[in-house]
Design an enzyme around this catalytic site. Sequence first.
Site, PDB file in Angstrom:
ATOM      1  N   CYS A   2       2.475  15.669  -6.818  1.00  0.00           N
ATOM      2  CA  CYS A   2       1.961  15.994  -8.149  1.00  0.00           C
ATOM      3  C   CYS A   2       3.182  16.235  -9.025  1.00  0.00           C
ATOM      4  O   CYS A   2       4.302  16.286  -8.548  1.00  0.00           O
ATOM      5  CB  CYS A   2       1.147  17.279  -8.131  1.00  0.00           C
ATOM      6  SG  CYS A   2      -0.217  17.257  -6.962  1.00  0.00           S
ATOM      7  N   ARG A  27       3.744  10.478 -10.614  1.00  0.00           N
ATOM      8  CA  ARG A  27       3.601  11.348  -9.438  1.00  0.00           C
ATOM      9  C   ARG A  27       2.140  11.692  -9.158  1.00  0.00           C
ATOM     10  O   ARG A  27       1.829  12.369  -8.163  1.00  0.00           O
ATOM     11  CB  ARG A  27       4.375  12.660  -9.649  1.00  0.00           C
ATOM     12  CG  ARG A  27       5.849  12.472  -9.906  1.00  0.00           C
ATOM     13  CD  ARG A  27       6.529  13.805 -10.071  1.00  0.00           C
ATOM     14  NE  ARG A  27       6.414  14.604  -8.870  1.00  0.00           N
ATOM     15  CZ  ARG A  27       7.209  14.519  -7.813  1.00  0.00           C
ATOM     16  NH1 ARG A  27       8.206  13.668  -7.835  1.00  0.00           N
ATOM     17  NH2 ARG A  27       7.021  15.284  -6.762  1.00  0.00           N
ATOM     18  N   TRP A  74      -2.190  14.662  -7.994  1.00  0.00           N
ATOM     19  CA  TRP A  74      -2.527  13.596  -7.034  1.00  0.00           C
ATOM     20  C   TRP A  74      -3.198  14.327  -5.885  1.00  0.00           C
ATOM     21  O   TRP A  74      -2.538  15.002  -5.101  1.00  0.00           O
ATOM     22  CB  TRP A  74      -1.269  12.869  -6.578  1.00  0.00           C
ATOM     23  CG  TRP A  74      -1.537  11.756  -5.618  1.00  0.00           C
ATOM     24  CD1 TRP A  74      -1.383  11.779  -4.265  1.00  0.00           C
ATOM     25  CD2 TRP A  74      -1.998  10.442  -5.947  1.00  0.00           C
ATOM     26  NE1 TRP A  74      -1.716  10.563  -3.734  1.00  0.00           N
ATOM     27  CE2 TRP A  74      -2.094   9.724  -4.735  1.00  0.00           C
ATOM     28  CE3 TRP A  74      -2.352   9.815  -7.132  1.00  0.00           C
ATOM     29  CZ2 TRP A  74      -2.524   8.396  -4.697  1.00  0.00           C
ATOM     30  CZ3 TRP A  74      -2.767   8.487  -7.072  1.00  0.00           C
ATOM     31  CH2 TRP A  74      -2.850   7.794  -5.875  1.00  0.00           C
ATOM     32  N   ASN A 100       2.928  21.848  -6.515  1.00  0.00           N
ATOM     33  CA  ASN A 100       3.067  20.514  -5.944  1.00  0.00           C
ATOM     34  C   ASN A 100       3.435  20.709  -4.484  1.00  0.00           C
ATOM     35  O   ASN A 100       4.385  21.434  -4.188  1.00  0.00           O
ATOM     36  CB  ASN A 100       4.170  19.759  -6.697  1.00  0.00           C
ATOM     37  CG  ASN A 100       4.651  18.537  -5.945  1.00  0.00           C
ATOM     38  OD1 ASN A 100       3.864  17.887  -5.268  1.00  0.00           O
ATOM     39  ND2 ASN A 100       5.926  18.237  -6.051  1.00  0.00           N
ATOM     40  N   GLY A 101       2.662  20.106  -3.572  1.00  0.00           N
ATOM     41  CA  GLY A 101       2.961  20.249  -2.141  1.00  0.00           C
ATOM     42  C   GLY A 101       1.672  20.528  -1.372  1.00  0.00           C
ATOM     43  O   GLY A 101       0.568  20.309  -1.883  1.00  0.00           O
ATOM     44  N   GLU A 481       3.673  -8.087   9.015  1.00  0.00           N
ATOM     45  CA  GLU A 481       3.919  -7.296   7.814  1.00  0.00           C
ATOM     46  C   GLU A 481       5.248  -7.716   7.154  1.00  0.00           C
ATOM     47  O   GLU A 481       5.313  -7.848   5.930  1.00  0.00           O
ATOM     48  CB  GLU A 481       3.907  -5.798   8.161  1.00  0.00           C
ATOM     49  CG  GLU A 481       4.248  -4.854   7.031  1.00  0.00           C
ATOM     50  CD  GLU A 481       3.363  -4.974   5.788  1.00  0.00           C
ATOM     51  OE1 GLU A 481       2.342  -5.676   5.830  1.00  0.00           O
ATOM     52  OE2 GLU A 481       3.733  -4.378   4.764  1.00  0.00           O
ATOM     53  N   LYS A 485       5.598  -9.186   3.341  1.00  0.00           N
ATOM     54  CA  LYS A 485       6.476  -8.556   2.361  1.00  0.00           C
ATOM     55  C   LYS A 485       7.397  -9.599   1.751  1.00  0.00           C
ATOM     56  O   LYS A 485       7.584  -9.651   0.556  1.00  0.00           O
ATOM     57  CB  LYS A 485       7.292  -7.481   3.077  1.00  0.00           C
ATOM     58  CG  LYS A 485       7.443  -6.124   2.573  1.00  0.00           C
ATOM     59  CD  LYS A 485       6.342  -5.213   2.244  1.00  0.00           C
ATOM     60  CE  LYS A 485       5.037  -5.703   1.823  1.00  0.00           C
ATOM     61  NZ  LYS A 485       3.923  -4.841   2.034  1.00  0.00           N
ATOM     62  N   GLU A 488       5.529 -12.046  -0.566  1.00  0.00           N
ATOM     63  CA  GLU A 488       5.018 -11.374  -1.772  1.00  0.00           C
ATOM     64  C   GLU A 488       6.072 -11.214  -2.868  1.00  0.00           C
ATOM     65  O   GLU A 488       5.789 -11.457  -4.026  1.00  0.00           O
ATOM     66  CB  GLU A 488       4.599  -9.936  -1.408  1.00  0.00           C
ATOM     67  CG  GLU A 488       3.146  -9.742  -1.120  1.00  0.00           C
ATOM     68  CD  GLU A 488       2.827  -8.264  -0.969  1.00  0.00           C
ATOM     69  OE1 GLU A 488       3.493  -7.573  -0.163  1.00  0.00           O
ATOM     70  OE2 GLU A 488       1.921  -7.796  -1.657  1.00  0.00           O
ATOM     71  N   HIS A 504       3.517 -23.515  21.472  1.00  0.00           N
ATOM     72  CA  HIS A 504       2.253 -24.217  21.227  1.00  0.00           C
ATOM     73  C   HIS A 504       2.221 -24.902  19.861  1.00  0.00           C
ATOM     74  O   HIS A 504       1.151 -25.254  19.376  1.00  0.00           O
ATOM     75  CB  HIS A 504       1.073 -23.244  21.357  1.00  0.00           C
ATOM     76  CG  HIS A 504       0.969 -22.666  22.731  1.00  0.00           C
ATOM     77  ND1 HIS A 504       0.572 -23.406  23.817  1.00  0.00           N
ATOM     78  CD2 HIS A 504       1.260 -21.429  23.198  1.00  0.00           C
ATOM     79  CE1 HIS A 504       0.600 -22.645  24.901  1.00  0.00           C
ATOM     80  NE2 HIS A 504       1.025 -21.430  24.554  1.00  0.00           N
ATOM     81  N   LYS A 603      -2.061  -4.472  -7.897  1.00  0.00           N
ATOM     82  CA  LYS A 603      -1.947  -3.362  -6.942  1.00  0.00           C
ATOM     83  C   LYS A 603      -3.276  -3.092  -6.246  1.00  0.00           C
ATOM     84  O   LYS A 603      -3.319  -2.812  -5.063  1.00  0.00           O
ATOM     85  CB  LYS A 603      -1.461  -2.103  -7.685  1.00  0.00           C
ATOM     86  CG  LYS A 603      -1.206  -0.905  -6.783  1.00  0.00           C
ATOM     87  CD  LYS A 603      -0.023  -1.158  -5.850  1.00  0.00           C
ATOM     88  CE  LYS A 603       0.136  -0.103  -4.790  1.00  0.00           C
ATOM     89  NZ  LYS A 603       0.992  -0.570  -3.684  1.00  0.00           N
TER      90      LYS A 603
HETATM   91  O1  M6R Z   1      -5.537  -0.804  -1.435  1.00  0.00           O
HETATM   92  P1  M6R Z   1      -5.657  -1.566  -0.146  1.00  0.00           P
HETATM   93  O2  M6R Z   1      -4.864  -0.962   0.952  1.00  0.00           O
HETATM   94  O3  M6R Z   1      -7.092  -1.794   0.244  1.00  0.00           O
HETATM   95  O4  M6R Z   1      -5.045  -2.986  -0.479  1.00  0.00           O
HETATM   96  C1  M6R Z   1      -5.057  -4.007   0.475  1.00  0.00           C
HETATM   97  C2  M6R Z   1      -4.129  -5.142   0.086  1.00  0.00           C
HETATM   98  O5  M6R Z   1      -4.527  -5.691  -1.155  1.00  0.00           O
HETATM   99  C3  M6R Z   1      -2.671  -4.698  -0.022  1.00  0.00           C
HETATM  100  O6  M6R Z   1      -2.233  -4.105   1.166  1.00  0.00           O
HETATM  101  C4  M6R Z   1      -1.756  -5.890  -0.359  1.00  0.00           C
HETATM  102  O7  M6R Z   1      -1.714  -6.772   0.714  1.00  0.00           O
HETATM  103  C5  M6R Z   1      -0.357  -5.384  -0.733  1.00  0.00           C
HETATM  104  N1  M6R Z   1       0.075  -6.024  -1.918  1.00  0.00           N
HETATM  105  C6  M6R Z   1       0.658  -5.602   0.328  1.00  0.00           C
HETATM  106  O8  M6R Z   1       1.940  -5.280  -0.055  1.00  0.00           O
END
Ligand code: M6R
Length: 608
Positions: A2, A27, A74, A100-101, A481, A485, A488, A504, A603
């Site tokens: 927060c 925050r 938050w 905050n905490g 993952e 990354k 993306e 394969h 996001k």
């Molecule tokens: O908010 P969520 O965790 O449900 O979102 C899922 C995905 O849209 C999210 O993880 C997306 O793959 C990210 N951009 C990965 O970095």
Amino acid sequence: MCGIVGFVGKKQASSILVEGLSKLEYRGYDSAGVAIIDNDHINVVKCKGRLKNLENKLSEHPLKGIVGIGHTRWATHGKPSDLNAHPHNSQDGTISVVHNGIIENYVQLREWLTSKGYKFVSETDTEVIPQLIEYFYKGDIVEAVMRAISKIKGSYAVGVICSKEPGKLVAVRKDSPLIVGLGKDEYYIASDIPAVLNHTRDIYLLNDNEFVVITKDGVKLLSEDKKEIKRDVYHVTWSANAAEKGGFDHFMMKEIHEQPKAIKDTMTSRIMPGKPITLDDIKITKEQIKNINKIYIVACGTAYHAGIVGKYVIEKLVRMPVEVDIASEFRYRNPIIDEKTLMIIISQSGETADTLAALREAKAQGARVIAITNVVGSSVSREADDVLYTWAGPEIAVASTKAYVTQLIAMYIIALFFAQHKGTISEEKMEEIKKDMLTLPIKAEEVLSNKDIIQEFAEKIYKEQDVFFLGRGLDYAVALEGSLKLKEISYIHSEAYAGGELKHGPIALIEDGTVVIVGATQGYLVEKMISNIKEVTTRGANVLAFAFEGSDEVSKAVDSVMYLPKVNDIFAPVLSVIPLQLLAYYISIKKGCDVDKPRNLAKSVTVE
Ligand code: M6R
């Protein structure tokens, strides 16, 4: 996470507090509020939602006064609501607090204060602080704050005002950030520097367990035993924009560096040596756990990758069958579900349309649903039967980093919680695993301190068109993952494969110079991975491996190795994902991409 602010000066506090809060919205932004002393009264205005709502409310009910505190929240304990918003007042309204905490022992303190006749109006952990201060108040607010703080366990940055000592602001910190801004005849407290930069560039940086007492005459720093502390003034030279990112160039890098703390926070009060695992918002009983015959883990994107780790860990520790599915597939494939099915939903935002639809589908067919989410009060958290919050704080960069590692921690916690109830691992083993788990924050710091190796590698390979990631077991989950990354934020085409799948098909793509990133942390699979490494190096691949310290056999097989501090193999993903996040970041920078807002992405994906 927060944001807190405070002001003592000659000007009206209200607009200064709101302006400070606007710089701290990164925050937290689920509710906000201010408390200001007007003569011998504290007036509070607070409400749910963005700061704009608070500004509207303040224009209808303006507050007068030159000493005040403010907060942008938050949520961790208690959903976002007007009542749960800070500041929180003591029962008689003479003391007001922003925090905050996380207060770890708030349940015990709340019970104790209730037995003394105190009534609570919110669901927060914070409300015990003003009540405790009121209990200890005997005419000296500094003394009362010190006594109250001595009873509190956990992390906190706290700002306090008291209507009986109207010219004073008291603050203290432990494991949560707090600075003091030094203006001309006016003083500030804040969780972060940007909140004060429009007024001053001179600040005091506070250390843990230091108290601040501010009056119109100046600022005093005190130790726990009331000794005055001398502190050099720190002059800020960064721009306001850089300061908001904590001195980092991008939110993603800041969030990568926040991972040790996010890991620690997510374990707080849940994983404790010698104590059983207790989870506040998980009401599933021992009997219900015993009755489950199948678990589905359902999520999207990065959260889905955390689910794959969850599958390996639950199957290993709890010996229950687990299926992991992508939410958009699960919702349309008519999955076999009944009342013996448990569904674990993972979603950072708690608002992802496909994930929410999958949750509803499973509930409609009788499954019990546990949600792992980072957003208190999100749709997923409201609709699930049980919730386990990841306490990562707001994640601003589109590429998920700290949310992912905390989702892993949440998966381990659930696996251990089930293992505890089903008795699938001995008490001794449980303690050994917990002990190892508690070392993760410090080991994650260690990995971050070695980032130069990754930066150098990124500089060598940033012009590549294709990158391959390989791993077996948990390293395969992390490879997925790492590959996501990279694509993306750097727009490099990449694929992740299970090591055994290479022969394969994918091996046809390996040629001289092809970049292959290999995970080799799983002891029982290292030899197999070395065979895979040999298969690609003989065909000319340029391999970067990540392995635990002391894995000489891996270092002999490759040109570049990133060593990770040793932990139990099951926790390797928490550490090994960090170099992969850094690699994607450095490549993205080198290519001049927009790291925090990559093209075509959002996001929170709230549409199908
Ligand atoms: O908010 P969520 O965790 O449900 O979102 C899922 C995905 O849209 C999210 O993880 C997306 O793959 C990210 N951009 C990965 O970095």
